[in-house]
Design a protein around this motif. Structure first.
Motif, PDB file in Angstrom:
ATOM      1  N   MET A 173       5.833 -29.387 -14.048  1.00  0.00           N
ATOM      2  CA  MET A 173       6.711 -28.587 -13.195  1.00  0.00           C
ATOM      3  C   MET A 173       5.943 -27.949 -12.050  1.00  0.00           C
ATOM      4  N   THR A 174       4.746 -27.479 -12.339  1.00  0.00           N
ATOM      5  CA  THR A 174       3.911 -26.903 -11.283  1.00  0.00           C
ATOM      6  C   THR A 174       3.591 -27.947 -10.221  1.00  0.00           C
ATOM      7  N   GLY A 175       3.226 -29.148 -10.654  1.00  0.00           N
ATOM      8  CA  GLY A 175       2.926 -30.215  -9.711  1.00  0.00           C
ATOM      9  C   GLY A 175       4.121 -30.585  -8.862  1.00  0.00           C
ATOM     10  N   ILE A 176       5.320 -30.596  -9.457  1.00  0.00           N
ATOM     11  CA  ILE A 176       6.533 -30.931  -8.707  1.00  0.00           C
ATOM     12  C   ILE A 176       6.822 -29.871  -7.649  1.00  0.00           C
ATOM     13  N   SER A 183       7.292 -19.259  -1.646  1.00  0.00           N
ATOM     14  CA  SER A 183       8.213 -19.097  -2.773  1.00  0.00           C
ATOM     15  C   SER A 183       8.050 -20.243  -3.762  1.00  0.00           C
ATOM     16  N   CYS A 184       7.894 -21.466  -3.242  1.00  0.00           N
ATOM     17  CA  CYS A 184       7.679 -22.606  -4.142  1.00  0.00           C
ATOM     18  C   CYS A 184       6.396 -22.426  -4.952  1.00  0.00           C
ATOM     19  N   SER A 185       5.344 -21.957  -4.295  1.00  0.00           N
ATOM     20  CA  SER A 185       4.078 -21.751  -5.002  1.00  0.00           C
ATOM     21  C   SER A 185       4.208 -20.661  -6.056  1.00  0.00           C
ATOM     22  N   LEU A 186       4.900 -19.574  -5.714  1.00  0.00           N
ATOM     23  CA  LEU A 186       5.088 -18.494  -6.689  1.00  0.00           C
ATOM     24  C   LEU A 186       5.965 -18.945  -7.853  1.00  0.00           C
ATOM     25  N   LEU A 187       7.011 -19.720  -7.556  1.00  0.00           N
ATOM     26  CA  LEU A 187       7.864 -20.237  -8.625  1.00  0.00           C
ATOM     27  C   LEU A 187       7.073 -21.140  -9.561  1.00  0.00           C
ATOM     28  N   ALA A 188       6.156 -21.913  -8.996  1.00  0.00           N
ATOM     29  CA  ALA A 188       5.323 -22.775  -9.836  1.00  0.00           C
ATOM     30  C   ALA A 188       4.484 -21.944 -10.789  1.00  0.00           C
TER      31      ALA A 188
END
Length: 290
Positions: free
Chosen positions: A201-204, A271-276
């Protein structure tokens, strides 16, 4: 006396070297963070003053006029990124599973080599390829073509991340599932993949953040649209292309809005990085509690 002093001197020398290495590492980290801090500071200072409600709710105005916003570009960016994810995530995850499970075969090696090669292809080349495959045959630009171009860029990132994380899963988990009578496919999809899911999920999410800031492929595929549309078969505006268009224009108000668009784009990527990070932490916590 000299022999008694030697161990003390060596200990002090080791401590000095240890502290020196720690200081050098900390200095290297600070040097690496300086460009990021400067970019964030400049984008925030330039773009924050230009953000208002109209920027998120209004459409672009004709050339030379003051005002307007990028509502169509914001919606268009989310639509194109969603199409890219719909194309790249299933294929990338399944390809990563295959390359992990059959890593000793020639075909898996060929898939791995192709992914590494595709990952190094310039984005403008991918844009030209998507133009020839998804635009020319249909004789018009579209959001689908833009999603296809970004999906091609996401594909090797998702595939290689999935493969590497599956290889980190202990082989005892797979062997235990097989010993209990599970088929190889069931062992992979019910034991191995869930164990590596936080990292996948982090990679995605990081792959989504990677393609969210691309401009060149979208110039050849989704083009742009001054009007509001959610039809994936039509040309669509995106933040990156709109920022590029406004930045090279001679109008000061468009320059102001370009900085505001850049700030929104940076906020989306952060935001994508924090969500990861949050997703990884929560999934690991759930697994630990289970």
């Amino acid at each position: 006396m000299t022999l008694d002093r030697a161990p003390g001197i060596r200990d002090r020398w080791r401590k000095f070297l240890s502290r020196l290495i720690v200081l050098l590492c900390a200095g290297a980290v600070l040097l690496a963070l300086i460009p990021l801090a400067l970019i964030l500071f400049y984008v925030v200072t330039q773009g924050l003053s230009s953000l208002n409600l109209a920027f998120f709710t209004h459409l672009p105005v004709p050339m030379g006029e003051v005002g307007g916003g990028m509502a169509n570009s914001i919606v268009g960016s989310f639509l194109v990124i969603a199409l890219a994810a719909l194309f790249a995530i299933p294929i990338g995850v399944v390809s990563g599973i295959y390359a992990s499970e059959y890593r000793g075969t020639r075909f898996a090696a060929a898939v791995r080599f192709a992914a590494d090669t595709l990952n190094g292809v310039p984005s403008i080349v991918i844009g030209v390829f998507a133009y020839g495959v998804a635009v020319l045959p249909f004789h018009h630009f579209s959001a689908l073509a833009g999603g296809f171009a970004l999906g091609v860029m996401m594909l090797p990132l998702v595939m290689r991340t999935t493969e590497e994380l599956l290889l980190l899963v202990p082989s005892t988990l797979r062997e235990g599932a097989l010993a209990l009578g599970a088929t190889r496919a069931r062992a992979v999809f019910t034991v191995v993949v869930p164990a590596a899911l936080p990292g996948i999920m982090t990679g995605i999410l990081l792959a989504l953040a990677r393609v969210a800031g691309e401009t060149a492929p979208l110039l050849f595929t989704s083009l742009n649209n001054a009007f509001f549309t959610t039809d994936p078969r039509q040309p669509i505006s995106t933040l990156t292309v709109q920022v590029y268009t406004y930045a090279i224009s001679p109008y000061p108000d468009w320059h102001r809005q370009a900085w505001a668009g850049a700030l929104v784009l940076v906020a989306m990527i952060l935001s994508c990085s924090l969500l990861a990070r949050i997703a990884t932490a929560r999934m690991e916590k759930m697994r630990g509690g289970a």
